[in-house]
Design an enzyme around this catalytic site. Structure first.
Site, mmCIF file in Angstrom:
data_model
loop_
_atom_site.group_PDB
_atom_site.id
_atom_site.type_symbol
_atom_site.label_atom_id
_atom_site.label_comp_id
_atom_site.label_asym_id
_atom_site.label_seq_id
_atom_site.Cartn_x
_atom_site.Cartn_y
_atom_site.Cartn_z
ATOM 1 N N ASN A 26 127.102 -29.996 -11.293
ATOM 2 C CA ASN A 26 127.872 -29.409 -10.183
ATOM 3 C C ASN A 26 127.025 -28.505 -9.294
ATOM 4 O O ASN A 26 127.450 -28.150 -8.200
ATOM 5 C CB ASN A 26 129.076 -28.632 -10.727
ATOM 6 C CG ASN A 26 130.151 -29.574 -11.252
ATOM 7 O OD1 ASN A 26 130.047 -30.792 -11.090
ATOM 8 N ND2 ASN A 26 131.175 -29.020 -11.879
ATOM 9 N N CYS A 119 142.652 -38.567 -8.292
ATOM 10 C CA CYS A 119 141.752 -38.861 -9.417
ATOM 11 C C CYS A 119 142.609 -39.076 -10.654
ATOM 12 O O CYS A 119 143.837 -38.989 -10.590
ATOM 13 C CB CYS A 119 140.715 -37.772 -9.597
ATOM 14 S SG CYS A 119 141.335 -36.300 -10.343
#
Ligand code: UD1
Length: 424
Positions: A26, A119
Site C-alpha cells: 500500500n 469489490c
C-alpha cells in the site's frame, strides 16, 4: 484445461525461526503513481514482488512510461508518458489504479480513469476523490464508466474529508503538489503509507507539512524532480506472521519492520497472551498457544487496522472464550466468515459485528479465497487446522503477500503450492 494455483497446508506445526518482511504494497502503489509527476528516471528499492505491483507497472507502461522490476528494485523512466488513461481492464483488477488520477490532472490537466466498481465485500465509492479534485478546480464528468477530469491548472483549496480515507488523501496529495497556491487537507488519513508518500513527494521537491497528522498543508510548486526512494516495511504482512506465530504456539522473530507502525496490533497480541519483545527493526513473539479472547474494533491509523481483522478472527476462533470483532471501516468485510465456519470456527455475524466463540480446534477442508486479507486468514487457519486444507483461488493472496508459502516453510509449516483445474 485452464489450471489455477492453490495452496495446500497440513496444519499443526509450531512455527519457529525468523522471517524477513517485504516492502509495503500500500506504500509502493501511490509512489509508483507519483512518478508521473515529473519526467525522468526513478529508482525505487525494497519493492515487494507482488501481483499488484505488476498491475501498476502495466498501467504505467500502457501510458508510455518504461518500467522494469527486478529483484525488489523498480526502475521507472517517465519521459515518454503520453497517454493519460487508465483502462477498465486494469482498474477492475486493482482499485489502487485510481491513484494515477491525481498526478494526471495535476500535471497534464487531463486524466481519464475507469471507475473501479465494487469489490468482493461490497461497494467502495470514490466520491471523496472526485469531490476533493473538484475543490481543486478540476472539471469532472462520468462518461461510459470512466472519470474524465480536466483542468487548466489546479488551484489550492481547503478540503475537509468526510472520513479520513487513505486513497482520497493520497490522490489529493498527488494532485495538489503541482497546484497554484496552498491546499489544506483536513481529516486526512494518518496511515504510515500516506506519510511515506508525503516523504517521497517532498524528496521530489514538493512542500507538504503536517506529515503524519490529520491536517496536511501543501504549498503548490511549479515543477518536481525525479528521486529515489526505499519502500517502508509492510505492517500488514508483519502482523499476519505475528498472528501465525501466536496461533501455532510458536517463537518467531519478524524482521525488517517498523514496530511503531504495529502499536495497536502488538497491544492486542500482548492482551491475548503472547509475549512480545521489540528489538531494533524486529519483533520477537513467543506463545504457549494459550489464546485469551480480546475484543477489537477496527479503526483508522493508529487504531486496529481493518486489513488485520480477518486474521484476528482466526486467532479469536481458537481463544479460550468469546470475543467481539467490530468492523468500522468496511462494514461488509466479512467474506472470510463462511469459509472459516467450514473449518469449524464458531462465528455469529450481526451487521458489522462478529461474535467469535472460541473452539478447541479447527479441521482442515477445501476452502476458497475471496479477497486478499480473507485469503491470509484462510492460510492462518490452515496452519492450525487438523489435517489438510486446500485453499483455492490464491491469486488473491499473490496480490499482497510475496511468496507466502516460501516464507512459512522455513518456519516449519507444511505448506506448498499446487495446481487445480479452473471449473466455471
Ligand atoms: C486503503 C488500503 C486498504 C485498506 C484501507 C483502509 C490501499 C491500496 N488500500 O484502501 O488496504 O483496507 O485503505 O485502511 O492502500 N470511502 C468513501 N468514499 C471515498 C473513499 C472512501 O466513502 O471516496 C469510505 C470507504 O468506503 C471506507 C472508508 O472510506 O468505508 C475508508 O476507505 P479508504 O481509506 O479510502 O480505503 P482505500 O484507500 O480504498
Amino acid at each position: 484445461m485452464i489450471l489455477m494455483d492453490k495452496i495446500v497446508i497440513v496444519g499443526g506445526n509450531r512455527l519457529k525461526g525468523s522471517v524477513q518482511i517485504s516492502g509495503s504494497k500500500n506504500a509502493v502503489l501511490p509512489i509508483m503513481a507519483g512518478t508521473l509527476l515529473a519526467d525522468g528516471r526513478y529508482h525505487i528499492q525494497n519493492v515487494p514482488m507482488l501481483r499488484d505491483v505488476k498491475t501498476m507497472s502495466r498501467l504505467l507502461q500502457s501510458m508510455g512510461t518504461d518500467v522494469a522490476l527486478y529483484e525488489h528494485v523498480l526502475q521507472i523512466e517517465t519521459k515518454n508518458c503520453s497517454i493519460f488513461e487508465a483502462p477498465y481492464d486494469l482498474v477492475k483488477t486493482m482499485r489502487a489504479s485510481i491513484y494515477v488520477l491525481g498526478p494526471l490532472i495535476g500535471r497534464f490537466g487531463y486524466g481519464k480513469v475507469s471507475l473501479p466498481g465494487g469489490c468482493a465485500w461490497g461497494p467502495r465509492p470514490v466520491n471523496f476523490h472526485i469531490e476533493g479534485l473538484q475543490k481543486l478546480g478540476a472539471h469532472i464528468e462520468i462518461e461510459g464508466g470512466y472519470i474524465v477530469a480536466k483542468a487548466k491548472r489546479l488551484k489550492g483549496a481547503r478540503i475537509m474529508l468526510p472520513q479520513p480515507s487513505v486513497g482520497a488523501t493520497g490522490n489529493l496529495l498527488l494532485a495538489a503538489v503541482l497546484s497554484k497556491g496552498s491546499t489544506l487537507i483536513e481529516n486526512a488519513a494518518q496511515e504510515p503509507e500516506i506519510a511515506s508518500l508525503s516523504d517521497f513527494l517532498n524528496k521530489m521537491g514538493a512542500h507538504i507539512g503536517g506529515i503524519g497528522t490529520s491536517s496536511l498543508e501543501i504549498e503548490g510548486v511549479d515543477t518536481l524532480n525525479p528521486t529515489d526512494m526505499s519502500v517502508i516495511p509492510d505492517r500488514i504482512e508483519a502482523g499476519t506472521f505475528l498472528i501465525a506465530a501466536h496461533l501455532t504456539g510458536g517463537d518467531v522473530k519478524v524482521e525488517e519492520i517498523n514496530a511503531r507502525h504495529l502499536t495497536a496490533l502488538l497491544k492486542h497480541l500482548r492482551k491475548s497472551g503472547a509475549s512480545i519483545e521489540v528489538v531494533n527493526h524486529a519483533v520477537r513473539i513467543q506463545s504457549d498457544g494459550q489464546i485469551k479472547p480480546v475484543n477489537v474494533t477496527t479503526d483508522v491509523y493508529p487504531g486496529f487496522p481493518t486489513d488485520m481483522q480477518a486474521q484476528w478472527m482466526v486467532l479469536m476462533s481458537l481463544a479460550k472464550g468469546s470475543s467481539v470483532i467490530t468492523e468500522k471501516i468496511f462494514f461488509d468485510r466479512f467474506t472470510h466468515v463462511s469459509e472459516l465456519q467450514r473449518l469449524g470456527a464458531d462465528i455469529t455475524l450481526d451487521h458489522n459485528k462478529a461474535v467469535v466463540w472460541g473452539v478447541d480446534h479447527l479441521c482442515g477442508a477445501p476452502v476458497m479465497s475471496t479477497d486478499l486479507r480473507a485469503s491470509a486468514s484462510l492460510i492462518l487457519a490452515g496452519l492450525v487446522a487438523a489435517g489438510r486444507t486446500d485453499i483455492s483461488r490464491v491469486y488473491h493472496i499473490d496480490r499482497g503477500y510475496e511468496h507466502i508459502e516460501e516464507k512459512l516453510k522455513p518456519l516449519g509449516a507444511e505448506i506448498w503450492r499446487d495446481q487445480e483445474p479452473l471449473i466455471i
